[in-house]
Design an enzyme around this catalytic site. Structure first.
Site, PDB file in Angstrom:
ATOM      1  N   GLY A  15      -2.658   4.604  -2.087  1.00 58.85           N
ATOM      2  CA  GLY A  15      -3.785   4.209  -2.938  1.00 58.85           C
ATOM      3  C   GLY A  15      -3.425   3.657  -4.307  1.00 58.85           C
ATOM      4  O   GLY A  15      -4.281   3.600  -5.197  1.00 58.85           O
ATOM      5  N   MET A  77      -4.579   0.156   6.967  1.00 61.89           N
ATOM      6  CA  MET A  77      -3.655  -0.134   8.059  1.00 61.89           C
ATOM      7  C   MET A  77      -4.358  -0.420   9.382  1.00 61.89           C
ATOM      8  O   MET A  77      -3.839  -0.085  10.443  1.00 61.89           O
ATOM      9  CB  MET A  77      -2.652   1.024   8.222  1.00 61.89           C
ATOM     10  CG  MET A  77      -1.835   1.298   6.972  1.00 61.89           C
ATOM     11  SD  MET A  77      -0.967  -0.170   6.359  1.00 61.89           S
ATOM     12  CE  MET A  77       0.299  -0.313   7.605  1.00 61.89           C
ATOM     13  N   HIS A  94      -0.865  -8.459   0.554  1.00 60.96           N
ATOM     14  CA  HIS A  94       0.267  -8.330   1.472  1.00 60.96           C
ATOM     15  C   HIS A  94       1.564  -8.494   0.667  1.00 60.96           C
ATOM     16  O   HIS A  94       1.668  -9.402  -0.148  1.00 60.96           O
ATOM     17  CB  HIS A  94       0.175  -9.398   2.566  1.00 60.96           C
ATOM     18  CG  HIS A  94       1.261  -9.274   3.575  1.00 60.96           C
ATOM     19  ND1 HIS A  94       1.250  -8.286   4.551  1.00 60.96           N
ATOM     20  CD2 HIS A  94       2.414  -9.961   3.745  1.00 60.96           C
ATOM     21  CE1 HIS A  94       2.347  -8.397   5.278  1.00 60.96           C
ATOM     22  NE2 HIS A  94       3.065  -9.397   4.814  1.00 60.96           N
ATOM     23  N   GLY A 128      -7.223 -12.942  11.924  1.00 59.79           N
ATOM     24  CA  GLY A 128      -5.790 -12.895  12.198  1.00 59.79           C
ATOM     25  C   GLY A 128      -5.090 -11.819  11.383  1.00 59.79           C
ATOM     26  O   GLY A 128      -5.698 -11.105  10.591  1.00 59.79           O
ATOM     27  N   VAL A 129      -3.777 -11.709  11.594  1.00 54.98           N
ATOM     28  CA  VAL A 129      -2.968 -10.755  10.819  1.00 54.98           C
ATOM     29  C   VAL A 129      -2.367 -11.516   9.635  1.00 54.98           C
ATOM     30  O   VAL A 129      -1.464 -12.333   9.803  1.00 54.98           O
ATOM     31  CB  VAL A 129      -1.846 -10.151  11.692  1.00 54.98           C
ATOM     32  CG1 VAL A 129      -0.975  -9.211  10.864  1.00 54.98           C
ATOM     33  CG2 VAL A 129      -2.440  -9.413  12.874  1.00 54.98           C
ATOM     34  N   ASP A 130      -2.900 -11.288   8.435  1.00 55.19           N
ATOM     35  CA  ASP A 130      -2.379 -11.886   7.197  1.00 55.19           C
ATOM     36  C   ASP A 130      -2.412 -13.415   7.227  1.00 55.19           C
ATOM     37  O   ASP A 130      -1.497 -14.085   6.724  1.00 55.19           O
ATOM     38  CB  ASP A 130      -0.946 -11.383   6.928  1.00 55.19           C
ATOM     39  CG  ASP A 130      -0.871  -9.869   6.873  1.00 55.19           C
ATOM     40  OD1 ASP A 130      -1.790  -9.258   6.321  1.00 55.19           O
ATOM     41  OD2 ASP A 130       0.093  -9.288   7.405  1.00 55.19           O
ATOM     42  N   GLU A 159       2.039  -6.482  -7.356  1.00 52.95           N
ATOM     43  CA  GLU A 159       0.805  -6.387  -6.564  1.00 52.95           C
ATOM     44  C   GLU A 159      -0.354  -5.920  -7.435  1.00 52.95           C
ATOM     45  O   GLU A 159      -1.459  -6.465  -7.370  1.00 52.95           O
ATOM     46  CB  GLU A 159       0.985  -5.393  -5.408  1.00 52.95           C
ATOM     47  CG  GLU A 159       1.912  -5.862  -4.320  1.00 52.95           C
ATOM     48  CD  GLU A 159       1.908  -4.905  -3.133  1.00 52.95           C
ATOM     49  OE1 GLU A 159       0.842  -4.370  -2.776  1.00 52.95           O
ATOM     50  OE2 GLU A 159       2.981  -4.679  -2.556  1.00 52.95           O
TER      51      GLU A 159
HETATM   52  C1  GRF Z   1       1.056  -2.318  -0.455  1.00 53.38           C
HETATM   53  O1  GRF Z   1       2.412  -2.720  -0.470  1.00 53.38           O
HETATM   54  C2  GRF Z   1       0.192  -3.392   0.140  1.00 53.38           C
HETATM   55  O2  GRF Z   1       0.626  -4.690  -0.167  1.00 53.38           O
HETATM   56  C3  GRF Z   1       0.338  -3.145   1.624  1.00 53.38           C
HETATM   57  O3  GRF Z   1       0.335  -1.746   1.729  1.00 53.38           O
HETATM   58  C4  GRF Z   1       0.829  -1.173   0.523  1.00 53.38           C
HETATM   59  C5  GRF Z   1      -0.214  -0.224   0.033  1.00 53.38           C
HETATM   60  O4  GRF Z   1       0.225   0.527  -1.072  1.00 53.38           O
HETATM   61  N1  GRF Z   1      -0.708  -3.797   2.362  1.00 53.38           N
HETATM   62  P1  GRF Z   1      -0.822   1.386  -1.905  1.00 53.38           P
HETATM   63  O5  GRF Z   1      -1.510   2.305  -0.914  1.00 53.38           O
HETATM   64  O6  GRF Z   1      -1.787   0.445  -2.554  1.00 53.38           O
HETATM   65  O7  GRF Z   1       0.006   2.140  -2.896  1.00 53.38           O
END
Ligand code: GRF
Length: 245
Positions: A15, A77, A94, A128-130, A159
């Site tokens: 999270g 996920m 991603h 799709g996937v990403d 991110e």
């Molecule tokens: C991140 O690296 C995101 O890009 C990927 O899953 C991870 C999630 O991390 N899809 P968090 O739960 O936000 O710490």
């Protein structure tokens, strides 16, 4: 009936992207499909309603009743069914420079491929996937002694910043035009060739029907990257796949 709106974040684990988003923009609710995920406690500790819903049908109904302006997947996920991405505006983050290294273990894929740069991509989610249209990318160097873990940590810091910037862009998407700076090309392939030739990290974006390339990040517009080692075809594919709001 009162229409609830705002941003809803979907998580499955740690999270940290959700926490960063909620610290910077108004998050209306969090939905988590894994009851024991650390992110549940983080959201509730921040005073945010957190709905725990392991089944996809339940996630979809919760989204329909919340009716948010924007859904942000942040380490969620599961792949959302197409009817959900059609009914709602959904973003995802991603940990790679898409279209390179989609799917699971993106950072491991990057280390194994021996690329000089990787990074993160925020994109609209589709079936799709990403594969959805790209909003923003940011790059980090991959060091010779990087492991999946060290690279993941470096990307994660980017991110957090990139996701907030992408959400703010989405929220203000009707308020501004793309900047008039940068070298302008009629064709995405030519723009990509030019970015690869100039070397370094270059920023590419759509400017109406044309494509712009600059060494400087353009504020207030979706943009993709060209990084050292990139193939011009990959960069052109990124540019053609930028979001159109
Ligand atoms: C991140 O690296 C995101 O890009 C990927 O899953 C991870 C999630 O991390 N899809 P968090 O739960 O936000 O710490």
């Amino acid at each position: 009936m009162v229409k609830l709106s705002g941003i809803v974040v979907l998580i499955s684990g740690r999270g940290s992207n959700m926490e960063s988003l909620a610290s910077n923009v108004d998050v209306r609710a969090v939905i988590c499909n894994v009851p024991e995920a650390a992110g549940v406690g983080i959201a509730r500790g921040m005073g945010i309603e957190c709905i725990v819903e392991p089944a996809m049908d339940g996630v979809a109904s919760a989204l329909d009743s919340l009716d948010p302006d924007l859904v942000c997947m942040a380490g969620f996920m599961r792949i959302l069914p197409p009817d959900v991405t059609e009914r709602h505006e959904v973003m995802n983050i991603h940990p790679s420079l898409l279209p390179l290294f989609p799917g699971l273990h993106a950072q491991r894929q990057a280390v194994r491929a021996g690329v000089a740069y990787s990074g993160c991509t925020v994109h609209m989610a589709d079936a799709g996937v990403d594969t959805g249209r790209i909003i923003l990318q940011d790059a980090v160097p991959v060091m010779p002694d990087d492991t999946e873990d060290t690279l993941s940590g470096r990307i994660l810091l980017r991110e957090h910043q990139t996701y907030t910037r992408a959400v703010r862009l989405f929220l203000s998407r009707n308020d501004h035009d793309a900047p008039e700076s940068g070298a302008v090309f009629d064709d995405a392939g030519e723009a990509a060739e030019s970015a690869v030739r100039r070397g370094g990290v270059a920023y590419l974006w759509r400017n109406g029907g044309t494509f712009a390339v600059s060494g400087n990040h353009p504020d207030n517009t979706p943009c993709v990257l060209s990084v050292p080692g990139d193939d011009a075809g990959v960069v052109a594919a990124r540019l053609r796949n930028t979001v159109r709001w």
